[in-house]
Motif scaffolding. Structure first.
Motif, short mmCIF file in Angstrom:
data_model
loop_
_atom_site.label_atom_id
_atom_site.label_comp_id
_atom_site.label_asym_id
_atom_site.label_seq_id
_atom_site.Cartn_x
_atom_site.Cartn_y
_atom_site.Cartn_z
N HIS A 119 -5.52 4.13 4.70
CA HIS A 119 -4.84 2.85 4.52
C HIS A 119 -4.16 2.34 5.78
N TRP B 281 -0.45 3.98 -3.07
CA TRP B 281 -1.34 5.15 -2.99
C TRP B 281 -0.64 6.50 -3.21
N ARG C 4 0.84 -1.21 0.00
CA ARG C 4 0.00 0.00 0.00
C ARG C 4 0.87 1.26 0.00
#
Length: 428
Positions: A420, A104, A100
């Motif tokens: 996240h 992102w 992640r």
């Protein structure tokens, strides 16, 4: 490196189920004359992986005739009790969180990387509270133990440990990696090379390379003239840039010097996290083979090259009071006068039983000092966010980071970071 220890040593490795660990074990086995290790405890909550790594560690020691015992446990206090040193190599959130972190930020046109930029901030926010809790628990059962931090982002994590009063030193393998590569190019023993390595963790430059005498002739100009193409390829920067700088930036400087190019690349290929996850699966399969009794060649693809040599040298110097000079992450304390004393810098330092003392550093040129100062400011704000929480503190750290800088990006990245990482942020 010379062994000056007259007693056996107990070490604990927190994050012992990491696929890095066999690199450490191999170093402990090969360098036992430097570090007389009697007991090694691998600490990790991942019980199944831990048993696989522990069994391999015992086989590696047995193959090389090393007498140390290897114990595996999920109980930190039991594992660290009376340890002389505790090595931290954990990854909060595992490879899924890394995936992640590398994804992102790209949605906002910023580098997605696990230790640099917005992804690095996310890792710091997840990691600092966990490491501080571990350190406090270690202090209760091993009050004289040195904590050697290899957990990224090393500069921020080490600064958190030092501010909390722990006996801590940060360690990175970038400097020893350059030493080994330069030695190979020059065809000399690595121990003869002295590097003028300066900056922050993952933000460093090699300003000089000297043979035998730390004050001797600088070989870097000749090294670049003869081997500049190979060095440039290694750090993934243009040869002419290195020639113009007259220094060798670490490969992490590519995120600054070629930011937009890197973003374009990252958007068109699998993430490093995905590559590492696949490699880890293969490594764990290899590690489980009861016939394997040495680190496999595939481990070189995992990263962390020469980590074991650096760790052995550092622990031996700390416990043996050798006074050796090694590149570490330590308090600035005036070494770079334009930074606060409590900033953590990465430079050569003299290592004794009392700790690490950075050696004097020649004034840093404005081209480098400006970036170092800016990233130090970000690291201060990142640590504030990790310790005190809050969306505004996260936003401030992102706004201050040279790889973000624009308020619209900082706003969007803050939203994504929190979304996240909510499960790891007590305040979110």
């Amino acid at each position: 490196m010379v062994n000056s220890l007259s007693r056996p040593v107990k070490l604990a490795v927190v994050g012992g189920a990491s696929t890095y660990t066999p690199e450490l074990i191999d170093g402990f086995a090969r360098l036992r004359e430097v570090l007389p290790l009697a007991e090694l405890v691998l600490v990790d909550p991942a019980a199944e992986r831990l048993e696989v790594i522990g069994a391999l560690a015992r086989r590696i020691f047995a193959r090389q005739g090393h007498p140390a015992t290897v114990t595996c446990t999920s109980d930190l206090e039991a594992g660290a009790a009376d340890a002389d040193a505790v090595l931290l190599q954990l990854r909060v959130g595992g490879q899924a969180a890394r995936q992640r972190d590398e994804t992102w930020p790209l949605e906002c046109g910023c580098v997605g990387q696990e230790t640099t930029g917005a992804g690095g901030l996310a890792k710091a926010l997840r990691t600092v509270p966990v490491v501080l809790d571990i350190a406090e628990r270690v202090r209760r059962v091993a009050p004289r133990a040195w904590i050697v931090d290899f957990t990224n982002p090393v500069g921020i994590v080490t600064r958190a440990l030092l501010q909390a009063g722990h006996r801590a030193v940060g360690l990175c393998n970038v400097a020893i990696g350059f030493q080994r590569k330069f030695a190979a190019l020059l065809d000399v023993d690595p121990g003869r090379l002295h590097l003028e390595h300066v900056g922050l963790n993952h933000l460093t430059w090699e300003r000089a390379v000297r043979l035998d005498d730390p004050e001797g002739t600088d070989l870097l100009p000749a090294l670049l003239a003869e081997h500049g193409a190979a060095v440039a390829e290694d750090v993934r920067l243009p040869r002419d840039l290195l020639d113009r700088l007259g220094t060798v930036p670490s490969y992490y400087l590519r995120y600054y010097y070629a930011h937009d190019e890197v973003v374009r690349e990252l958007r068109t290929k699998p993430s490093r996290a995905a590559e590492v996850a696949a490699l880890e699966a293969e490594l764990l399969r290899l590690y489980a083979d009861p016939a394997l009794d040495e680190k496999p060649e595939q481990l070189a693809g995992r990263g962390g090259a020469f980590y074991s040599e650096a760790a052995v040298a550092l622990v031996s110097a700390l416990l043996g009071d050798t006074g050796e000079v090694q590149v570490v992450n330590a308090r600035n304390d005036g070494t770079l006068p334009f930074l606060p004393d409590d900033a953590v810098i990465e430079v050569p330092a003299r290592v004794t039983a009392s700790g690490v003392a950075p050696l004097p550093v020649a004034p840093l040129e404005p081209l480098y000092a400006g970036l170092v100062a800016a990233v130090t400011g970000y690291e201060h704000l990142a640590l504030e966010a990790a310790l005190r929480g809050g969306r505004d503190r996260v936003f401030a750290a992102l706004l201050a980071h040279p790889l973000v800088g624009q308020y619209e990006h900082a706003e969007q990245l803050t939203d994504r970071l929190v979304a996240h990482n909510r499960e790891h942020l007590a305040w979110a």
